[in-house]
Design a protein around this motif. Sequence first.
Motif, PDB file in Angstrom:
ATOM      1  N   GLU A 184      46.248  63.296  48.076  1.00  0.00           N
ATOM      2  CA  GLU A 184      46.413  63.010  49.500  1.00  0.00           C
ATOM      3  C   GLU A 184      45.456  63.824  50.367  1.00  0.00           C
ATOM      4  O   GLU A 184      45.242  63.502  51.540  1.00  0.00           O
ATOM      5  CB  GLU A 184      47.859  63.297  49.927  1.00  0.00           C
ATOM      6  CG  GLU A 184      48.893  62.327  49.392  1.00  0.00           C
ATOM      7  CD  GLU A 184      49.239  62.570  47.929  1.00  0.00           C
ATOM      8  OE1 GLU A 184      48.778  63.588  47.379  1.00  0.00           O
ATOM      9  OE2 GLU A 184      49.969  61.741  47.347  1.00  0.00           O
ATOM     10  N   GLY A 231      40.193  63.535  51.136  1.00  0.00           N
ATOM     11  CA  GLY A 231      39.264  63.394  52.262  1.00  0.00           C
ATOM     12  C   GLY A 231      38.903  64.747  52.856  1.00  0.00           C
ATOM     13  O   GLY A 231      37.739  65.005  53.200  1.00  0.00           O
ATOM     14  N   THR A 290      47.395  51.833  41.029  1.00  0.00           N
ATOM     15  CA  THR A 290      46.941  51.382  42.343  1.00  0.00           C
ATOM     16  C   THR A 290      47.222  52.430  43.414  1.00  0.00           C
ATOM     17  O   THR A 290      46.423  52.641  44.320  1.00  0.00           O
ATOM     18  CB  THR A 290      47.632  50.062  42.724  1.00  0.00           C
ATOM     19  OG1 THR A 290      47.365  49.093  41.712  1.00  0.00           O
ATOM     20  CG2 THR A 290      47.119  49.544  44.055  1.00  0.00           C
ATOM     21  N   GLU A 307      44.561  53.736  46.147  1.00  0.00           N
ATOM     22  CA  GLU A 307      44.860  53.481  47.561  1.00  0.00           C
ATOM     23  C   GLU A 307      44.977  54.781  48.351  1.00  0.00           C
ATOM     24  O   GLU A 307      44.543  54.864  49.505  1.00  0.00           O
ATOM     25  CB  GLU A 307      46.152  52.668  47.682  1.00  0.00           C
ATOM     26  CG  GLU A 307      45.990  51.217  47.258  1.00  0.00           C
ATOM     27  CD  GLU A 307      47.255  50.413  47.459  1.00  0.00           C
ATOM     28  OE1 GLU A 307      48.320  51.024  47.731  1.00  0.00           O
ATOM     29  OE2 GLU A 307      47.197  49.174  47.321  1.00  0.00           O
ATOM     30  N   ALA A 308      45.547  55.820  47.735  1.00  0.00           N
ATOM     31  CA  ALA A 308      45.670  57.103  48.420  1.00  0.00           C
ATOM     32  C   ALA A 308      44.300  57.673  48.749  1.00  0.00           C
ATOM     33  O   ALA A 308      44.084  58.238  49.825  1.00  0.00           O
ATOM     34  CB  ALA A 308      46.452  58.088  47.547  1.00  0.00           C
ATOM     35  N   LEU A 320      41.464  55.849  49.075  1.00  0.00           N
ATOM     36  CA  LEU A 320      40.843  54.972  50.076  1.00  0.00           C
ATOM     37  C   LEU A 320      41.395  55.246  51.472  1.00  0.00           C
ATOM     38  O   LEU A 320      40.649  55.249  52.458  1.00  0.00           O
ATOM     39  CB  LEU A 320      41.074  53.508  49.698  1.00  0.00           C
ATOM     40  CG  LEU A 320      40.378  53.004  48.422  1.00  0.00           C
ATOM     41  CD1 LEU A 320      40.768  51.559  48.138  1.00  0.00           C
ATOM     42  CD2 LEU A 320      38.868  53.118  48.555  1.00  0.00           C
ATOM     43  N   ASN A 321      42.688  55.490  51.557  1.00  0.00           N
ATOM     44  CA  ASN A 321      43.323  55.698  52.861  1.00  0.00           C
ATOM     45  C   ASN A 321      42.984  57.053  53.486  1.00  0.00           C
ATOM     46  O   ASN A 321      43.155  57.226  54.698  1.00  0.00           O
ATOM     47  CB  ASN A 321      44.850  55.582  52.730  1.00  0.00           C
ATOM     48  CG  ASN A 321      45.290  54.158  52.416  1.00  0.00           C
ATOM     49  OD1 ASN A 321      44.566  53.208  52.708  1.00  0.00           O
ATOM     50  ND2 ASN A 321      46.458  54.023  51.814  1.00  0.00           N
ATOM     51  N   ARG A 322      42.521  57.987  52.683  1.00  0.00           N
ATOM     52  CA  ARG A 322      42.278  59.340  53.189  1.00  0.00           C
ATOM     53  C   ARG A 322      40.813  59.757  53.132  1.00  0.00           C
ATOM     54  O   ARG A 322      40.489  60.924  53.271  1.00  0.00           O
ATOM     55  CB  ARG A 322      43.161  60.331  52.413  1.00  0.00           C
ATOM     56  CG  ARG A 322      44.642  60.171  52.749  1.00  0.00           C
ATOM     57  CD  ARG A 322      45.526  60.858  51.739  1.00  0.00           C
ATOM     58  NE  ARG A 322      46.935  60.787  52.137  1.00  0.00           N
ATOM     59  CZ  ARG A 322      47.703  59.714  51.952  1.00  0.00           C
ATOM     60  NH1 ARG A 322      47.203  58.635  51.398  1.00  0.00           N
ATOM     61  NH2 ARG A 322      48.977  59.730  52.342  1.00  0.00           N
ATOM     62  N   THR A 323      39.954  58.797  52.901  1.00  0.00           N
ATOM     63  CA  THR A 323      38.521  59.077  52.857  1.00  0.00           C
ATOM     64  C   THR A 323      37.836  58.330  53.997  1.00  0.00           C
ATOM     65  O   THR A 323      37.875  57.093  54.048  1.00  0.00           O
ATOM     66  CB  THR A 323      37.919  58.634  51.509  1.00  0.00           C
ATOM     67  OG1 THR A 323      38.634  59.271  50.448  1.00  0.00           O
ATOM     68  CG2 THR A 323      36.452  59.032  51.423  1.00  0.00           C
ATOM     69  N   GLU A 324      37.244  59.064  54.910  1.00  0.00           N
ATOM     70  CA  GLU A 324      36.578  58.454  56.059  1.00  0.00           C
ATOM     71  C   GLU A 324      35.216  57.886  55.648  1.00  0.00           C
ATOM     72  O   GLU A 324      34.482  58.499  54.884  1.00  0.00           O
ATOM     73  CB  GLU A 324      36.391  59.494  57.166  1.00  0.00           C
ATOM     74  CG  GLU A 324      37.697  60.038  57.727  1.00  0.00           C
ATOM     75  CD  GLU A 324      37.461  61.108  58.769  1.00  0.00           C
ATOM     76  OE1 GLU A 324      36.287  61.406  59.062  1.00  0.00           O
ATOM     77  OE2 GLU A 324      38.449  61.672  59.277  1.00  0.00           O
ATOM     78  N   LYS A 333      32.698  54.223  54.702  1.00  0.00           N
ATOM     79  CA  LYS A 333      32.691  53.039  53.849  1.00  0.00           C
ATOM     80  C   LYS A 333      32.844  53.425  52.383  1.00  0.00           C
ATOM     81  O   LYS A 333      32.155  54.303  51.880  1.00  0.00           O
ATOM     82  CB  LYS A 333      31.363  52.287  54.047  1.00  0.00           C
ATOM     83  CG  LYS A 333      31.209  51.033  53.213  1.00  0.00           C
ATOM     84  CD  LYS A 333      32.198  49.947  53.618  1.00  0.00           C
ATOM     85  CE  LYS A 333      31.936  48.659  52.856  1.00  0.00           C
ATOM     86  NZ  LYS A 333      32.917  47.596  53.189  1.00  0.00           N
TER      87      LYS A 333
END
Length: 349
Positions: A22, A25, A47, A51-52, A54-58, A60
């Motif tokens: 979590e 990022g 998954t 997803e964790a 992707l959601n916490r990395t600023e 593209k």
Amino acid sequence: MQSREHVIDLPRRIYVGTGLIERIGEFVRSLGLRAPYLLVTGPTVRTMVVEAILNRTEGKVEVLETYRGDMEEVEEAESVVRSKGTMTVLGVGGGRSIDIAKYVSFRTNSDFVSVPTAPSHDGVTSPFASLKGLGRVVSVKAKEPSLIVADLRVLSQAPRRLINAGIGDTVGKLIAVRDWKLASKLRGEYYGDYTASLALMSAKHALSCATLIERDKFEGVRSLVEALISSGVAMGLAGSTRPASGSEHLFAHAVDLIYPNHALHGELVALGTIMMAYLHGINWKRLRKILSGAGIPTRARDVGIPDDIVVKALTISHTIRTERYTILGDRGLTWEAAERLATETGVIS
């Protein structure tokens, strides 16, 4: 013969703990690692982990799934990196995904982030990758990770078989170091005492994990992860895979070449370690007992490998990496000697 130049590649930062996925990022930003990102992962990685991230990395993030771990997938990933202007490649998953990510990072001069989801291999830290190509398994120079994120909550939930594979892979250093020292004596190859000691410590640590993990899985995995990381550091210090890969790995690669996708790499290394311990005069019976007690296969049939495949693999192991001298020598084993070795150690019936 001494090398004129000795290059040491080590990670900039390593995080080991819980709840780290979590915060990935935050970790990436703290080291100034930049977008766009490519996340290389496998089809079995949960998954929720991907997803964790992707959601916490600023910035593209492209996602690429790997299935084979071969040069064709390397070229596919490299095409994505070059077309998207990728600055940082994240390897998320097991050995295959991390090897692809680190090698692509090397070829494109991108930053590499290692995010293991199973403690099944020591490639988490090392600046080398094992890839399938040209009809054989090749070990190539790759990119050292700028960042390693080892989330113990994720790693301890990995299937027990993958955890056992990590123990098997790391215990193999008992053989690798002895092969390395043998090559130094007979071929004048560079041998680093400190690096060898670090690899041996990793192997002994993994053996202790084999008993600890029965009582406390989480603490056993923590200990194993530390052993895997230190084994990778040993390779970085040595500038080669010598401290971590010897005749036991040559056997594992030989089996995978002639009978692919039937056993995990670490399982095959464990079998190879038992047999090569016999050749080196190590107490292979004690070693086999410890591995068996942890539920790690000590017979080829336990991982679906026929006896004749084991014998054939033993006879060709010395040809897998002809530049790497081991206890198998230049000529390897005859069929009769290989069959006798595998039978005596109980690897085949």
